[in-house]
Design a protein around this motif. Sequence first.
Motif, PDB file in Angstrom:
ATOM      1  N   SER A  90      -0.944  34.301 -15.965  1.00  0.00           N
ATOM      2  CA  SER A  90       0.114  34.659 -16.913  1.00  0.00           C
ATOM      3  C   SER A  90       1.419  34.872 -16.154  1.00  0.00           C
ATOM      4  CB  SER A  90      -0.239  35.947 -17.654  1.00  0.00           C
ATOM      5  OG  SER A  90      -1.427  35.795 -18.381  1.00  0.00           O
ATOM      6  N   LEU A  91       2.527  34.614 -16.820  1.00  0.00           N
ATOM      7  CA  LEU A  91       3.845  34.832 -16.224  1.00  0.00           C
ATOM      8  C   LEU A  91       4.223  36.297 -16.414  1.00  0.00           C
ATOM      9  CD1 LEU A  91       5.587  31.611 -17.581  1.00  0.00           C
ATOM     10  CD2 LEU A  91       4.788  32.014 -15.246  1.00  0.00           C
ATOM     11  N   VAL A  92       3.790  37.146 -15.455  1.00  0.00           N
ATOM     12  CA  VAL A  92       4.020  38.586 -15.547  1.00  0.00           C
ATOM     13  C   VAL A  92       4.682  39.108 -14.276  1.00  0.00           C
ATOM     14  CG1 VAL A  92       2.179  39.035 -17.226  1.00  0.00           C
ATOM     15  CG2 VAL A  92       1.659  39.092 -14.774  1.00  0.00           C
ATOM     16  N   ALA A  93       5.342  40.263 -14.435  1.00  0.00           N
ATOM     17  CA  ALA A  93       6.076  40.841 -13.315  1.00  0.00           C
ATOM     18  C   ALA A  93       6.029  42.360 -13.360  1.00  0.00           C
ATOM     19  CB  ALA A  93       7.530  40.381 -13.352  1.00  0.00           C
ATOM     20  N   ALA A  94       6.234  42.950 -12.179  1.00  0.00           N
ATOM     21  CA  ALA A  94       6.441  44.386 -12.020  1.00  0.00           C
ATOM     22  C   ALA A  94       7.814  44.548 -11.370  1.00  0.00           C
ATOM     23  CB  ALA A  94       5.358  44.993 -11.132  1.00  0.00           C
ATOM     24  N   VAL A 121      12.341  30.752 -14.376  1.00  0.00           N
ATOM     25  CA  VAL A 121      11.222  30.980 -15.279  1.00  0.00           C
ATOM     26  C   VAL A 121      11.439  32.340 -15.935  1.00  0.00           C
ATOM     27  CG1 VAL A 121       9.743  32.074 -13.543  1.00  0.00           C
ATOM     28  CG2 VAL A 121       8.704  30.888 -15.467  1.00  0.00           C
ATOM     29  N   VAL A 122      10.910  32.494 -17.141  1.00  0.00           N
ATOM     30  CA  VAL A 122      10.945  33.798 -17.809  1.00  0.00           C
ATOM     31  C   VAL A 122       9.554  34.408 -17.693  1.00  0.00           C
ATOM     32  CG1 VAL A 122      11.248  35.018 -19.990  1.00  0.00           C
ATOM     33  CG2 VAL A 122      12.796  33.148 -19.382  1.00  0.00           C
ATOM     34  N   ALA A 123       9.508  35.632 -17.161  1.00  0.00           N
ATOM     35  CA  ALA A 123       8.252  36.381 -17.020  1.00  0.00           C
ATOM     36  C   ALA A 123       8.358  37.670 -17.824  1.00  0.00           C
ATOM     37  CB  ALA A 123       7.987  36.696 -15.545  1.00  0.00           C
ATOM     38  N   THR A 124       7.224  38.199 -18.223  1.00  0.00           N
ATOM     39  CA  THR A 124       7.173  39.435 -18.997  1.00  0.00           C
ATOM     40  C   THR A 124       6.911  40.617 -18.067  1.00  0.00           C
ATOM     41  OG1 THR A 124       6.307  38.239 -20.901  1.00  0.00           O
ATOM     42  CG2 THR A 124       6.001  40.619 -20.893  1.00  0.00           C
ATOM     43  N   VAL A 125       7.709  41.662 -18.203  1.00  0.00           N
ATOM     44  CA  VAL A 125       7.522  42.874 -17.407  1.00  0.00           C
ATOM     45  C   VAL A 125       6.330  43.648 -17.978  1.00  0.00           C
ATOM     46  CG1 VAL A 125       8.534  45.074 -16.682  1.00  0.00           C
ATOM     47  CG2 VAL A 125       9.968  43.017 -16.824  1.00  0.00           C
ATOM     48  N   VAL A 126       5.326  43.895 -17.127  1.00  0.00           N
ATOM     49  CA  VAL A 126       4.139  44.636 -17.552  1.00  0.00           C
ATOM     50  C   VAL A 126       3.859  45.856 -16.681  1.00  0.00           C
ATOM     51  CG1 VAL A 126       3.024  42.627 -18.601  1.00  0.00           C
ATOM     52  CG2 VAL A 126       2.530  43.198 -16.205  1.00  0.00           C
ATOM     53  N   ASP A 127       4.592  45.994 -15.559  1.00  0.00           N
ATOM     54  CA  ASP A 127       4.244  47.060 -14.627  1.00  0.00           C
ATOM     55  C   ASP A 127       5.458  47.504 -13.823  1.00  0.00           C
ATOM     56  OD1 ASP A 127       2.528  48.869 -13.420  1.00  0.00           O
ATOM     57  OD2 ASP A 127       1.367  47.373 -12.326  1.00  0.00           O
ATOM     58  N   ALA A 146       1.253  32.824 -11.022  1.00  0.00           N
ATOM     59  CA  ALA A 146       1.753  31.852 -12.003  1.00  0.00           C
ATOM     60  C   ALA A 146       3.276  31.730 -11.950  1.00  0.00           C
ATOM     61  CB  ALA A 146       1.308  32.249 -13.409  1.00  0.00           C
ATOM     62  N   VAL A 147       3.965  32.824 -11.691  1.00  0.00           N
ATOM     63  CA  VAL A 147       5.429  32.782 -11.577  1.00  0.00           C
ATOM     64  C   VAL A 147       5.812  31.946 -10.359  1.00  0.00           C
ATOM     65  CG1 VAL A 147       7.515  34.158 -11.166  1.00  0.00           C
ATOM     66  CG2 VAL A 147       5.782  34.955 -12.800  1.00  0.00           C
ATOM     67  N   TRP A 148       5.138  32.181  -9.248  1.00  0.00           N
ATOM     68  CA  TRP A 148       5.413  31.413  -8.032  1.00  0.00           C
ATOM     69  C   TRP A 148       5.196  29.925  -8.285  1.00  0.00           C
ATOM     70  CZ3 TRP A 148       6.406  33.161  -2.835  1.00  0.00           C
ATOM     71  CH2 TRP A 148       6.673  34.525  -2.755  1.00  0.00           C
ATOM     72  N   SER A 149       4.098  29.610  -8.945  1.00  0.00           N
ATOM     73  CA  SER A 149       3.785  28.216  -9.242  1.00  0.00           C
ATOM     74  C   SER A 149       4.860  27.595 -10.136  1.00  0.00           C
ATOM     75  CB  SER A 149       2.413  28.133  -9.917  1.00  0.00           C
ATOM     76  OG  SER A 149       2.107  26.802 -10.236  1.00  0.00           O
ATOM     77  N   ALA A 150       5.275  28.319 -11.169  1.00  0.00           N
ATOM     78  CA  ALA A 150       6.301  27.807 -12.079  1.00  0.00           C
ATOM     79  C   ALA A 150       7.629  27.562 -11.362  1.00  0.00           C
ATOM     80  CB  ALA A 150       6.500  28.775 -13.238  1.00  0.00           C
ATOM     81  N   LEU A 151       7.884  28.337 -10.321  1.00  0.00           N
ATOM     82  CA  LEU A 151       9.114  28.166  -9.541  1.00  0.00           C
ATOM     83  C   LEU A 151       8.939  27.150  -8.411  1.00  0.00           C
ATOM     84  CD1 LEU A 151      10.320  31.885  -9.294  1.00  0.00           C
ATOM     85  CD2 LEU A 151      11.289  30.049 -10.715  1.00  0.00           C
TER      86      LEU A 151
END
Length: 167
Positions: A90-94, A121-127, A146-151
């Motif tokens: 998932s495209l997630v971030a802290a 890329v747009v990621a969702t903040v979860v943490d 997944a974020v790294w891969s998308a970039l």
Amino acid sequence: MANAKQLALFAMLVLLLASCAAARRHGKPDPCDGGGGGVDSHLPPGMRRCSSPAVLEDGTPAVMTVNGFEEGEDGGGPAACDGRYHSDRSLVAALSTGWFAGGRRCHRGIRITSRQNGRSVVATVVDECDSRHGGCKDDIVDTSAAVWSALGLDTNVGEVPVTWSDA
């Protein structure tokens, strides 16, 4: 007459002070109190990086790191926003403590742009990446593989320069 950079700095300071006041009014920990003894705790509250919102026109400079958001990975416990684990697909971030803003960015999208190749890329903040107690520096966007891969970036590098902004 003030130039654009001076106006942007003034606006950022006003937002910082307002966010700290709002946190105190709602009983949330004040990201500006310096209680964590961070590297900028000697600065006045409105100037501490711990409470920097993403307000720069071209995005806020940051260091992106890779994190595991699944149970049993290096990321630690469940995510601060919802108490759940998230798939590394998932495209997630802290975000560092100040940018996490006491949870006000939970489940919101942030645009992350690689400074190496310009991809976004747009990621969702979860943490939260706790920069008060040494778990994280003040300028970190900690993301899933997944974020790294998308970039188009290699997670083995570990850290890359990025910019981010609210999406």
